[in-house]
Each structure stands twice: as structure tokens, then as C-alpha cells.
Write a protein that holds these residues in place. Structure first.
Motif, PDB file in Angstrom:
ATOM      1  N   TRP A 273       0.809  -1.218   0.000  1.00  0.00           N
ATOM      2  CA  TRP A 273       0.000   0.000   0.000  1.00  0.00           C
ATOM      3  C   TRP A 273       0.845   1.272   0.000  1.00  0.00           C
ATOM      4  CZ3 TRP A 273       1.655  -2.474   4.223  1.00  0.00           C
ATOM      5  CH2 TRP A 273       2.113  -1.722   5.292  1.00  0.00           C
ATOM      6  N   ARG A 274       2.155   1.149   0.251  1.00  0.00           N
ATOM      7  CA  ARG A 274       3.030   2.315   0.388  1.00  0.00           C
ATOM      8  C   ARG A 274       3.468   2.937  -0.943  1.00  0.00           C
ATOM      9  NH1 ARG A 274       5.812  -1.689   3.641  1.00  0.00           N
ATOM     10  NH2 ARG A 274       5.367  -1.383   5.841  1.00  0.00           N
ATOM     11  N   VAL A 275       3.350   2.215  -2.051  1.00  0.00           N
ATOM     12  CA  VAL A 275       3.888   2.704  -3.324  1.00  0.00           C
ATOM     13  C   VAL A 275       3.025   3.833  -3.899  1.00  0.00           C
ATOM     14  CG1 VAL A 275       5.008   0.509  -3.867  1.00  0.00           C
ATOM     15  CG2 VAL A 275       2.714   0.980  -4.751  1.00  0.00           C
ATOM     16  N   ASN A 276       3.661   4.700  -4.681  1.00  0.00           N
ATOM     17  CA  ASN A 276       2.952   5.849  -5.255  1.00  0.00           C
ATOM     18  C   ASN A 276       1.891   5.442  -6.269  1.00  0.00           C
ATOM     19  OD1 ASN A 276       4.393   7.714  -3.743  1.00  0.00           O
ATOM     20  ND2 ASN A 276       6.010   7.890  -5.279  1.00  0.00           N
ATOM     21  N   ASP A 277       2.138   4.365  -7.016  1.00  0.00           N
ATOM     22  CA  ASP A 277       1.193   3.943  -8.052  1.00  0.00           C
ATOM     23  C   ASP A 277       0.306   2.789  -7.577  1.00  0.00           C
ATOM     24  OD1 ASP A 277       3.144   1.985  -8.034  1.00  0.00           O
ATOM     25  OD2 ASP A 277       3.254   1.823 -10.216  1.00  0.00           O
TER      26      ASP A 277
END
Length: 150
Positions: free
Chosen positions: A63-67
Motif C-alpha cells: 500500500w506504500r507505493v505511489n502507483d
């Protein structure tokens, strides 16, 4: 109507059971959220999905990724739906989200050897039946193949 599948794990781990189920979900064109209960557990599953088999690749992210909205599989710890998933997997006694009816399918993997996990699964089963969801119970046979039980 939301379909809820309960997978009773005995003498097997989430790490063994989850990847093939995720592969089947992607084959059907579904987007997936896998909800665990801690960042450490999500990170461990993330590492496992990169290395669980040499001849396979499961495109996923945390859930941490930008995309995150573009990811076919998202590992999360919150009850939101960051990638517009059709299917939500609940592991490690993660709670059924309030918006469960927004999914085509919910898949609850629970450790049948853990009394707390068993009690939580029974409670979730009752909640799902009360909410009018279609529920099914799955258990592995002696050869490790999943069988629908009544």
C-alpha cells in the motif's frame, strides 16, 4: 452478491496457500487486495511473493507505493481498497471490512490449528450469513486439493 470463501488451513501455511489463489485471481482478470494485520506481516508476504517460485511472477506491491491504484495485487493492513479490487483476501485474522458488499469475492484464510483463529472465522461466518452473503467452506483433502465442505 458478495461471495465469501473460508479456507481452513491445517498443516499448511498462508505462504503456501496464498500464491496459487492469487494466480487464479489474476487469471480471471480480478484485481486483489490482501489484508494482513501488521506492516511486518505485509512486508514478509511481499518478500515471499517475489521468491515463492522460480518460474512464476505475481505482480504486486504494498500500500506504500505511489502507483498503488495501478497495481493488480496490493498488500495492505487497512480496510480501504486502494486499487479498486474485486477480491479481498483476509489473512492473519484480519477483520471483514465494513464495505465487504463492495467486493465480488472475499477470501478468508484461517489457521484451523489456532483456537483464536477458528473462533474468529466462526464469528465472521455468522456475520456473513447475517449480511446475506453467499458463504462456502473449503478444506484440503489428504492430497492437498481443496474440497468444498458442507
Amino acid at each position: 452478491m458478495t461471495e465469501v470463501l473460508f479456507y481452513h488451513l491445517q498443516n499448511m501455511t498462508v505462504e503456501n496457500v496464498l500464491p496459487p489463489l492469487l494466480e487464479k485471481s489474476l487469471e480471471r482478470g480480478w484485481r486483489v487486495v490482501v489484508q494482513s494485520t501488521s506492516p511486518e506481516r505485509a512486508d514478509a508476504l511481499d518478500a515471499h511473493l517475489w521468491t515463492y517460485r522460480d518460474d512464476s511472477f505475481l505482480p504486486h506491491a504494498t500500500w506504500r507505493v505511489n502507483d498503488v491504484a495501478e497495481q493488480p495485487i496490493v498488500l495492505a493492513i487497512e480496510a480501504d481498497n486502494p486499487n479498486g479490487a474485486n477480491v479481498r483476501f483476509l489473512v492473519d485474522n484480519a477483520a471483514l471490512p465494513a464495505d465487504a458488499e463492495g467486493y465480488e469475492r472475499m477470501v478468508l484464510l484461517f489457521n484451523g490449528d489456532d483456537p483464536d483463529a477458528l473462533a474468529a472465522a466462526r464469528s465472521t461466518w455468522t456475520d456473513c450469513k447475517t449480511r446475506g452473503f453467499e458463504v462456502t467452506y473449503w478444506q484440503a483433502d489428504e492430497r492437498g486439493r481443496w474440497q468444498r465442505r458442507n
